[in-house]
Design an enzyme around this catalytic site. Structure first.
Site, PDB file in Angstrom:
ATOM      1  N   LYS A   1      -3.239  14.509  -9.800  1.00 24.01           N
ATOM      2  CA  LYS A   1      -2.456  14.328 -11.018  1.00 24.01           C
ATOM      3  C   LYS A   1      -1.687  15.602 -11.377  1.00 24.01           C
ATOM      4  O   LYS A   1      -0.556  15.536 -11.878  1.00 24.01           O
ATOM      5  CB  LYS A   1      -3.364  13.887 -12.171  1.00 24.01           C
TER       6      LYS A   1
ATOM      7  N   TYR B   1      -8.975  13.457  -7.831  1.00 24.07           N
ATOM      8  CA  TYR B   1      -8.114  12.784  -8.808  1.00 24.07           C
ATOM      9  C   TYR B   1      -7.342  13.800  -9.641  1.00 24.07           C
ATOM     10  O   TYR B   1      -6.120  13.709  -9.795  1.00 24.07           O
ATOM     11  CB  TYR B   1      -8.963  11.889  -9.707  1.00 24.07           C
TER      12      TYR B   1
ATOM     13  N   ASN C   1       2.689   4.054 -10.629  1.00 22.95           N
ATOM     14  CA  ASN C   1       1.473   3.964 -11.437  1.00 22.95           C
ATOM     15  C   ASN C   1       0.208   3.807 -10.588  1.00 22.95           C
ATOM     16  O   ASN C   1      -0.861   4.246 -11.001  1.00 22.95           O
ATOM     17  CB  ASN C   1       1.608   2.776 -12.397  1.00 22.95           C
TER      18      ASN C   1
ATOM     19  N   ASP D   1       0.880  -1.175   0.000  1.00 26.77           N
ATOM     20  CA  ASP D   1       0.000   0.000   0.000  1.00 26.77           C
ATOM     21  C   ASP D   1       0.910   1.215   0.000  1.00 26.77           C
ATOM     22  O   ASP D   1       1.538   1.527   1.023  1.00 26.77           O
ATOM     23  CB  ASP D   1      -0.903  -0.016   1.234  1.00 26.77           C
TER      24      ASP D   1
END
Length: 257
Positions: A167, A163, A93, A66
């Site tokens: 990013k 998200y 990734n 994790d």
């Protein structure tokens, strides 16, 4: 000669999807690959990534990890170096998403997405650099880091606030590491995939969303995990000998349109 012969690589989130394709591509080019994921079996079904690599004559190891947990990442890199002697390529990734906008996102959802997608990448980059600083250069290079970002690090991801923010942070993290550690002979780049068809469930494969992506992408097909794996292979290899700090688009022209 194989492009990654005798190289040691860790790929996070490599049990499924893009990470799996990268791990398989690296192994096919001669790398010993450590698959770091919370689960072992792929979403798409079939053999585990490590089993698939080994059945093809490659060398692979799965380590349950994790990345939001520093101790887990520390143990991952330590186990890799204990087994293989060094770390040449770190591919970050692993990522999660909530499909929630600002108002819909709970503090718990925010913390979890940032904990994996941003803090997790920080953990992996930091631990990789710590190891690379401790090892001798090969061909004037101590190691390479490849961060999987997203086109949504440059443009908004409608309806997925945490998200998209994570990013964007990864893109800047990549630049920062590239500049700060160039003198240390450590390369750091990112890959920004466009719409890639994977087996992940939920909104990612919603028919309306796919139709929008097809309309938005100039190239006459959407991407596959192997498209991203090809870019990762380039950045992991000695072909990319003077490339650092970039965010390489693999998006069928989406961001150019």
């Amino acid at each position: 000669m194989a492009l990654l012969a005798k190289k040691i690589a860790i790929v996070t989130g490599a049990s499924s999807g893009i990470g799996r394709a990268i791990a398989l591509k690296f192994a096919a080019e001669g790398a010993c690959v450590v698959i770091a994921d919370t689960v072992e079996l792929p979403i798409e079904g079939g053999q585990s990534t490590a089993a698939l690599i080994e059945s093809s004559g490659g060398t692979a190891l799965h380590i349950a990890t994790d990345i939001s947990d520093w101790n887990a990442v520390d143990a991952l890199v330590t186990a890799t170096v204990t087994r293989f002697g060094r770390l040449d390529v770190m591919v970050n990734n692993a990522a999660i998403y909530t499909s929630t906008n600002l108002i819909e996102t709970s503090p718990e959802q925010w913390s979890r997405v940032i904990g994996v997608n941003l803090t997790g990448f920080f953990h992996c980059c930091k631990r990789a650099v710590m190891q690379m600083l401790a090892q001798e250069p090969v061909n004037d290079l101590r190691g390479r880091i490849i961060n999987i970002s997203s086109q949504h690090g440059m443009v908004a991801c409608p309806g997925d606030f945490p998200y998209s923010v994570s990013k964007g942070g990864i893109v800047q993290m990549t630049r920062q590491i590239a500049v700060d550690h160039a003198d240390d002979l450590i390369v750091c780049n990112a890959i920004a995939p466009g719409k890639i068809i994977t087996g992940k469930p939920g909104v990612a494969n919603d028919p309306d969303a796919l139709d929008y992506s097809r309309q938005r992408t100039p190239w006459p097909r959407l991407g596959s995990p192997n498209d991203v794996a090809g870019a990762a292979l380039f950045l992991a290899s000695d072909m990319a000998s003077y490339v650092t700090g970039i965010n390489l688009m693999v998006d069928g022209g989406w961001m150019a349109g």
